[in-house]
Design a protein around this motif. Structure first.
Motif, PDB file in Angstrom:
ATOM      1  N   GLY A   1       0.820  -1.213   0.000  1.00 31.54           N
ATOM      2  CA  GLY A   1       0.000   0.000   0.000  1.00 31.54           C
ATOM      3  C   GLY A   1       0.853   1.261   0.000  1.00 31.54           C
ATOM      4  O   GLY A   1       0.578   2.202  -0.739  1.00 31.54           O
ATOM      5  N   ILE A   2       1.912   1.255   0.815  1.00 28.55           N
ATOM      6  CA  ILE A   2       2.793   2.424   0.859  1.00 28.55           C
ATOM      7  C   ILE A   2       3.499   2.604  -0.485  1.00 28.55           C
ATOM      8  O   ILE A   2       3.574   3.702  -1.028  1.00 28.55           O
ATOM      9  CB  ILE A   2       3.827   2.280   2.000  1.00 28.55           C
ATOM     10  CG1 ILE A   2       3.115   2.400   3.351  1.00 28.55           C
ATOM     11  CG2 ILE A   2       4.919   3.346   1.892  1.00 28.55           C
ATOM     12  CD1 ILE A   2       3.993   2.098   4.549  1.00 28.55           C
TER      13      ILE A   2
ATOM     14  N   PHE B   1      -6.965  -6.999  -2.634  1.00 24.21           N
ATOM     15  CA  PHE B   1      -7.909  -6.000  -2.129  1.00 24.21           C
ATOM     16  C   PHE B   1      -7.224  -5.007  -1.205  1.00 24.21           C
ATOM     17  O   PHE B   1      -7.294  -3.804  -1.393  1.00 24.21           O
ATOM     18  CB  PHE B   1      -9.047  -6.676  -1.365  1.00 24.21           C
ATOM     19  CG  PHE B   1      -9.986  -7.404  -2.269  1.00 24.21           C
ATOM     20  CD1 PHE B   1     -11.017  -6.728  -2.900  1.00 24.21           C
ATOM     21  CD2 PHE B   1      -9.828  -8.752  -2.510  1.00 24.21           C
ATOM     22  CE1 PHE B   1     -11.876  -7.382  -3.747  1.00 24.21           C
ATOM     23  CE2 PHE B   1     -10.682  -9.416  -3.360  1.00 24.21           C
ATOM     24  CZ  PHE B   1     -11.713  -8.739  -3.981  1.00 24.21           C
ATOM     25  N   LEU B   2      -6.548  -5.549  -0.180  1.00 19.01           N
ATOM     26  CA  LEU B   2      -5.990  -4.672   0.848  1.00 19.01           C
ATOM     27  C   LEU B   2      -4.935  -3.729   0.281  1.00 19.01           C
ATOM     28  O   LEU B   2      -4.911  -2.547   0.614  1.00 19.01           O
ATOM     29  CB  LEU B   2      -5.400  -5.502   1.988  1.00 19.01           C
ATOM     30  CG  LEU B   2      -6.429  -6.210   2.870  1.00 19.01           C
ATOM     31  CD1 LEU B   2      -5.738  -6.992   3.970  1.00 19.01           C
ATOM     32  CD2 LEU B   2      -7.403  -5.214   3.460  1.00 19.01           C
ATOM     33  N   GLY B   3      -4.071  -4.242  -0.599  1.00 23.76           N
ATOM     34  CA  GLY B   3      -3.028  -3.405  -1.174  1.00 23.76           C
ATOM     35  C   GLY B   3      -3.646  -2.190  -1.850  1.00 23.76           C
ATOM     36  O   GLY B   3      -3.194  -1.057  -1.686  1.00 23.76           O
TER      37      GLY B   3
ATOM     38  N   GLU C   1      -5.241   3.587  -1.488  1.00 20.35           N
ATOM     39  CA  GLU C   1      -6.226   4.660  -1.643  1.00 20.35           C
ATOM     40  C   GLU C   1      -6.390   5.436  -0.340  1.00 20.35           C
ATOM     41  O   GLU C   1      -6.479   6.661  -0.345  1.00 20.35           O
ATOM     42  CB  GLU C   1      -7.574   4.095  -2.086  1.00 20.35           C
ATOM     43  CG  GLU C   1      -7.613   3.851  -3.574  1.00 20.35           C
ATOM     44  CD  GLU C   1      -8.844   3.103  -4.023  1.00 20.35           C
ATOM     45  OE1 GLU C   1      -9.755   2.868  -3.199  1.00 20.35           O
ATOM     46  OE2 GLU C   1      -8.886   2.742  -5.211  1.00 20.35           O
ATOM     47  N   ALA C   2      -6.416   4.718   0.779  1.00 21.46           N
ATOM     48  CA  ALA C   2      -6.547   5.397   2.069  1.00 21.46           C
ATOM     49  C   ALA C   2      -5.364   6.339   2.293  1.00 21.46           C
ATOM     50  O   ALA C   2      -5.530   7.469   2.748  1.00 21.46           O
ATOM     51  CB  ALA C   2      -6.634   4.379   3.198  1.00 21.46           C
TER      52      ALA C   2
ATOM     53  N   LEU D   1      -9.730   3.340   8.666  1.00 16.94           N
ATOM     54  CA  LEU D   1     -10.049   2.796   7.345  1.00 16.94           C
ATOM     55  C   LEU D   1      -9.434   1.410   7.182  1.00 16.94           C
ATOM     56  O   LEU D   1     -10.089   0.469   6.751  1.00 16.94           O
ATOM     57  CB  LEU D   1      -9.500   3.720   6.254  1.00 16.94           C
ATOM     58  CG  LEU D   1     -10.249   5.028   6.083  1.00 16.94           C
ATOM     59  CD1 LEU D   1      -9.510   5.949   5.122  1.00 16.94           C
ATOM     60  CD2 LEU D   1     -11.643   4.746   5.560  1.00 16.94           C
ATOM     61  N   PHE D   2      -8.146   1.304   7.554  1.00 15.14           N
ATOM     62  CA  PHE D   2      -7.469   0.009   7.438  1.00 15.14           C
ATOM     63  C   PHE D   2      -8.251  -1.061   8.195  1.00 15.14           C
ATOM     64  O   PHE D   2      -8.509  -2.145   7.674  1.00 15.14           O
ATOM     65  CB  PHE D   2      -6.053   0.100   8.018  1.00 15.14           C
ATOM     66  CG  PHE D   2      -5.032   0.681   7.074  1.00 15.14           C
ATOM     67  CD1 PHE D   2      -5.420   1.507   6.038  1.00 15.14           C
ATOM     68  CD2 PHE D   2      -3.685   0.394   7.230  1.00 15.14           C
ATOM     69  CE1 PHE D   2      -4.486   2.047   5.171  1.00 15.14           C
ATOM     70  CE2 PHE D   2      -2.739   0.928   6.371  1.00 15.14           C
ATOM     71  CZ  PHE D   2      -3.133   1.758   5.343  1.00 15.14           C
TER      72      PHE D   2
END
Ligand SMILES: Nc1ncnc2c1ncn2[C@@H]1O[C@H](COP(=O)(O)OP(=O)(O)OP(=O)(O)O)[C@@H](O)[C@H]1O
Ligand SMILES: [Mg+2]
Lengths: 514, 261
Positions: free
Chosen positions: A345-346, A403-405, A410-411, A445-446
Motif C-alpha cells: 500500500g505504501i 484487495f488490501l493493497g 487509496e486510504a 479505514l485500514f
C-alpha cells in the motif's frame, strides 16, 4: 477499581488473547516457513513451465471465455430480476407486513451466507457438468447480494423529495415514479454493474468445480500439468476481466453523473448497451436449450433435498475440528495479507512513493491478484506446497493482498495533507509525522477493510477444501461424491452458522470503529 | 526592542508568477500584528516563509536574529518548534482526543532517538501530560481534555489548536485566518485568547485576518499586502479613510464593507 480492571483487560488481556488466537491460527493452519521454502523451487519450476504461454488453442479458450461471460451475464441478469421484488419486500419501509419482511430478510441472509461454490457443487451433482449449474449458482449468489443492496437502498431513500411530491397531492404511483425511482435507478444500476463485474470472477471459480466455462478447462489442464496452456488461459482471463472492469467502471461513473446515454456520449454508450443485449440475445437459444436439462434435473434436486432430511450430525466433533482449521486458515491468511499489504500500500500510494514505475507495478500486481479467483491460487499451491491448509493460507493471502493493497493505497492517498502540515509545523520528526498524522488518519479505514477481508476470507476458506487446500470444504466434497447428503447438509448448515456469526461480529466491530 | 522576525527583500515565484515582490519588514519581540489584504495578495505565502513551508526564491528571513536555513532539516525542526502555527480549518488530528492533539505540540522538543520513537508511537511522559492539562486549562478547555476533537465546536477546535501551539513553548505564533470559519461572537473570543497569549506569555503574534472591522479593535499595527508588496504598515486608525482601504482591497472593497455591516 472497576476502571482499573477495565484498563487492565483492555491493555493486557485483550492483546494477550489476540496474540494467543493468532499463534493458534498459524498453528492449526500448518503455516510454516519451512514448507514455504520447500515449495519455492516447485513454484519456480511451475513458473518456468508456464513460459512461454502456449496460445495454440486460443480459439477454444476465447470461446470458453465467451461461455464464462454468458454464464456470468445471464446469472447476474436473472438474479437481479428476481432481486427487484425481493428488495422491496425485504425493506422495512416498503414491505407490506412484518411477517413478509422477516421471511424475505431471512431468505436473503440465508442465500448470502452459503458460498456460491456450494450451490455449484450441488447443482453439478444434480444436472451434470455444464453451463446450467453455473448460471443458476451465479443467479442464486446474485440474489443474495443484490436483494440486500436493493433493500438497503430502498430503506435509505431520501424522504424530502418524496414529501415534496406527496404534498402536491399526487397519486402514490406518481410518488414512486417521480421521487423514489429516480433515486433508486442510479443506485441499482451501480450495484448491478458492481455485481456483474464481481460475478465474472466468480464464474471462473464455479467453473473449476464443474459449472462450465473456462474454469472447467483450467482445472483439467492443471490436472494434466499443462502449465503453458494454463498460463495462456490466465492471461486471457486477466485481460477480459480488465476490459469488463473498465467498461463497468465507465458506465457506473456515467450513471452517477447522469450522463449515461446522453447525447455527447452517443459514440460509446449505445454500443455498450447494444452489445449487452446482443450477448443476451445470441446466447438465448443456448440457455433455453438447457432448460430441458433443468427440467430433467428438478426431480434429482428434489430427491437430493429429500435425502438431506434429516441432517446427520453424528460427525459433528470432527467437523468442528475442521471448522477450527478453516477459521485458522482465514485468520492466518488475513494477517499475512495485512502485513504484506502495508508495504504494498505504501509503495503504491502516489503521494508517498514518487517513482511512478513502482506505483504502477504495485497497482498492476494488486489488479492481477484481484482479477483471479482465490480457488485458482489454491489449485496452484496444492501442487506447489502439497495438499492441506497451508496451500489455503497462501491462496487467501494472495487474493486478500489484491484487495488490501489497493484499499490501503487509496486510504494513504486520501490523507488530509493539512493535518500532516500541522504536525510538521510543531517541529515533528518524520517518524513522529507517521505516528501522529498518517497513522491516525488511515488506521480506522485500514481496520474497516481488514474486517471486510476477514469476513470474505472466512467465506472463502470454507470452500477451498474442495480442491484440497485444507479446511472443512474437503469433507463437504467427499460427502457429496459419496452421495451422503445428510452429512453434506450438516456441513453446509455448520458453514452457514459460522459465516453468519462472523458476519454479525464484523458488522458489530465495524460500527465500533467509526 | 529586539527584532523577532525580519523579512529581507523576500521574493517568491510560483511558475512564472512573482507572488512576493521584495518584502522588507521587521516585527519586534512581543508585538501583536495583523496582516490584511485582498485575496491573492500573498499573505499566506509571506507568513509561511517564516516556518519554512514556503521557501523564498530570493532574500532572507531572520527569526530571533537567526537566518532561516531552509535546507537543513534539523534546523528547520528547531525553528518550527519555536514558531507555533494555527489555521483557518484548525487542522487537528480527527478521531483523537483534545489531549492527544495538545500533546503533539511536544513532538518538536524531542531530540534523543529514544524520545522520538516513544513519542512517535504515542507515549508521552507524565510531565508532558501535566503541562498539556495546564495549557488546556489556560485556553478554557480543561473539561474537554478527553473529548474527541470531531465532537467539539469550531471555537473549541481552534482553542485546541492554540493549546497545541502553546505546548511548543513558542516565541512566535503565526495564524492564517484563524477566525474565518467562526461566527462573530466566537471570533471575538478567539482574538481575546490570542491577545492574552501575547500579553501573558510574551509571545509575538502575527495573524492574517480578513475582518477589517475587528482589526481596529484589537491591533495597533497592521500590515497590508497588495500584489505581493507591503501596501501599508502602521496604525489601523490611519486606514479609516475610504480611499486608503479601497487602494488596498481594490475591487473587493465593497465585499469587505458588506461583511463589516
Ligand atoms: N503552492 C502554490 N503554487 C502555485 N501558486 C501558488 C501557490 N500558493 C500560492 N500561489 C499563488 O500565489 C498567490 C498568492 O497566494 P496567497 O495564498 O499567498 O494569497 P493570500 O493573500 O493568502 O490570499 P487569500 O486571502 O485568498 O488566502 C496567488 O495568486 C496564488 O494563486
Ligand atoms: Mg491566504
Amino acid at each position: 477499581m472497576s476502571n482499573h480492571l477495565r484498563a487492565f483487560a483492555k491493555k493486557v488481556l485483550l492483546p494477550v488473547f489476540c496474540l494467543a488466537t493468532l499463534i493458534y491460527a498459524f498453528n492449526v493452519s500448518a503455516f510454516s516457513f519451512g514448507a514455504l521454502s520447500k515449495g519455492l523451487p516447485m513454484m519456480g519450476d511451475m513458473l518456468l513451465e508456464m513460459t512461454p504461454p502456449n496460445f495454440t488453442f486460443w480459439r477454444r479458450y476465447l470461446s470458453l471465455m465467451w461461455e464464462t461471460i454468458v454464464i456470468g451475464v445471464w446469472g447476474t441478469f436473472l438474479g437481479t430480476l428476481i432481486s427487484l421484488p425481493i428488495g422491496f419486500l425485504a425493506a422495512t419501509n416498503t414491505s407490506p407486513s412484518k411477517w413478509i419482511y422477516a421471511f424475505f430478510k431471512s431468505l436473503v441472509t440465508l442465500t448470502r451466507s452459503i458460498p456460491e461454490l456450494v450451490y455449484a457443487l450441488i447443482l453439478v451433482a444434480a444436472v451434470g457438468i455444464g453451463n446450467l449449474p453455473g448460471i443458476i449458482a451465479i443467479m442464486i449468489h446474485t440474489v443474495g447480494l443484490a436483494s440486500k443492496f436493493f433493500s438497503e437502498a430502498i430503506e435509505n431513500v431520501d424522504r424530502k423529495p418524496v414529501e415534496a411530491v406527496s404534498s402536491t397531492g399526487s397519486l402514490f404511483i406518481h410518488v414512486i415514479r417521480h421521487s423514489i425511482l429516480p433515486q433508486l435507478t442510479t443506485l441499482f444500476s451501480g450495484y448491478t454493474l458492481f455485481i456483474l463485474d464481481h460475478n465474472i470472477r466468480v464464474t471462473v471459480a464455479v467453473g473449476i468445480v464443474g459449472a462450465g466455462g473456462i474454469g472447467l478447462e483450467l482445472f483439467r489442464r492443471m490436472r494434466q500439468f499443462q502449465y503453458d496452456q494454463v498460463a495462456a488461459m490466465i492471461i486471457i482471463i486477466f485481460l477480459v476481466v480488465l476490459v469488463i472492469d473498465r467498461i463497468s467502471a465507465y458506465v457506473r461513473q456515467e450513471t452517477i453523473k447522469g450522463t449515461f446515454l446522453s447525447r455527447q456520449n452517443r459514440r460509446w454508450d449505445w454500443p455498450i448497451l447494444g452489445g449487452l443485449f446482443v450477448l443476451l440475445g445470441v446466447s438465448l437459444p443456448n440457455v433455453f436449450g438447457q432448460l430441458g436439462g433443468l427440467l430433467r434435473g428438478l426431480p434429482v434436486i428434489a430427491e437430493i433435498i429429500l435425502n438431506m432430511i434429516p441432517p446427520d450430525f453424528s460427525e459433528t466433533p470432527k467437523y468442528l475440528g475442521l471448522m477450527v482449521e478453516t477459521l485458522g486458515m482465514a485468520i492466518a491468511g488475513t494477517v499475512l495479507a495485512v502485513l504484506a499489504s502495508i508495504v504494498i500500500g505504501i509503495l503504491a500510494a502516489r503521494n508517498i512513493m514518487r517513482f511512478r514505475l513502482v506505483t504502477w507495478a504495485m497497482s498492476g500486481v494488486t489488479t492481477f491478484l484481484r482479477a483471479m479467483p482465490d480457488i485458482l491460487f489454491a489449485l496452484f499451491f496444492v501442487v506447489a506446497v502439497g495438499l492441506g491448509p497451508f496451500a489455503g493460507v497462501v491462496a487467501l493471502m494472495l487474493s486478500s493482498i489484491g484487495f488490501l493493497g489497493k484499499f490501503y493505497a487509496e486510504a494513504i492517498e486520501n490523507i488530509d495533507p493539512r493535518v500532516v502540515e500541522a504536525i510538521d509545523a510543531t517541529g515533528a520528526h518524520p517518524l513522529q509525522r507517521i505516528g501522529h498524522a498518517v497513522v491516525p488518519q488511515v488506521l480506522p479505514l485500514f481496520n474497516n477493510y481488514n474486517l471486510y477481508v476477514l469476513d470474505r476470507n472466512v467465506r472463502a476458506s470454507t470452500v477451498l477444501g474442495i480442491v484440497g487446500a485444507g479446511g472443512i470444504g474437503f469433507e463437504l466434497t467427499i460427502s457429496m461424491r459419496m452421495y451422503n447428503w445428510p452429512q453434506a447438509i450438516a456441513i453446509i448448515l455448520l458453514i452457514f452458522a459460522v459465516i453468519l456469526a462472523v458476519d454479525y461480529l464484523s458488522t458489530y466491530l465495524r460500527k465500533k470503529i467509526v | 526592542m529586539r527584532p523577532m522576525i525580519r523579512f529581507e527583500n523576500i521574493q517568491k515565484r510560483f511558475g512564472n508568477e512573482l507572488v512576493l515582490k521584495g518584502v522588507n519588514l521587521t516585527i519586534n519581540e512581543g508585538e501583536f500584528v495583523a496582516v490584511i489584504g485582498a485575496s491573492g495578495g500573498g499573505k499566506t505565502t509571506l507568513i509561511r516563509t517564516v516556518n519554512g513551508f514556503v521557501v523564498p526564491s530570493a532574500g532572507n528571513v531572520y527569526v530571533n536574529e537567526q537566518r532561516v536555513d531552509y535546507a537543513n532539516l534539523g534546523n528547520l525542526r528547531q525553528l518550527r518548534k519555536n514558531v507555533g502555527m494555527i489555521y483557518q480549518l484548525f487542522n487537528l488530528v480527527e478521531r483523537t482526543s483534545a489531549m492527544h492533539n495538545v500533546l503533539t505540540g511536544t513532538l518538536g522538543s524531542k531530540d534523543k532517538a529514544l524520545d522520538i520513537i516513544l513519542s512517535a508511537i504515542g507515549y508521552f511522559s507524565k510531565s508532558d501530560r501535566k503541562k498539556a492539562m495546564e495549557i488546556l486549562d489556560f485556553v478554557g478547555l480543561k473539561d474537554k481534555a478527553g473529548a474527541r476533537v470531531d465532537m467539539i465546536s469550531g471555537g473549541q477546535k481552534q482553542r485546541v489548536a492554540i493549546a497545541r501551539a502553546l505546548m511548543q513553548d513558542p516565541t512566535v505564533l503565526l495564524a492564517d485566518e484563524p477566525i474565518a470559519n467562526l461566527d462573530p461572537k466566537t471570533s471575538q473570543r478567539i482574538l481575546d485568547l490570542l491577545h492574552k497569549v501575547n500579553q501573558e506569555r510574551n509571545i509575538t503574534v502575527v495573524t492574517v485576518i480578513h475582518h477589517f472591522h475587528m482589526v481596529k479593535d484589537y491591533f495597533s499595527r497592521v500590515i497590508a499586502m497588495k500584489d505581493g508588496q507591503v501596501a501599508f504598515d502602521g496604525d489601523p486608525l490611519l486606514l479609516e479613510k475610504q480611499e486608503a482601504l479601497e487602494s488596498i482591497y481594490g475591487g473587493q472593497f465593497e465585499e469587505e464593507l458588506a461583511v463589516a455591516a
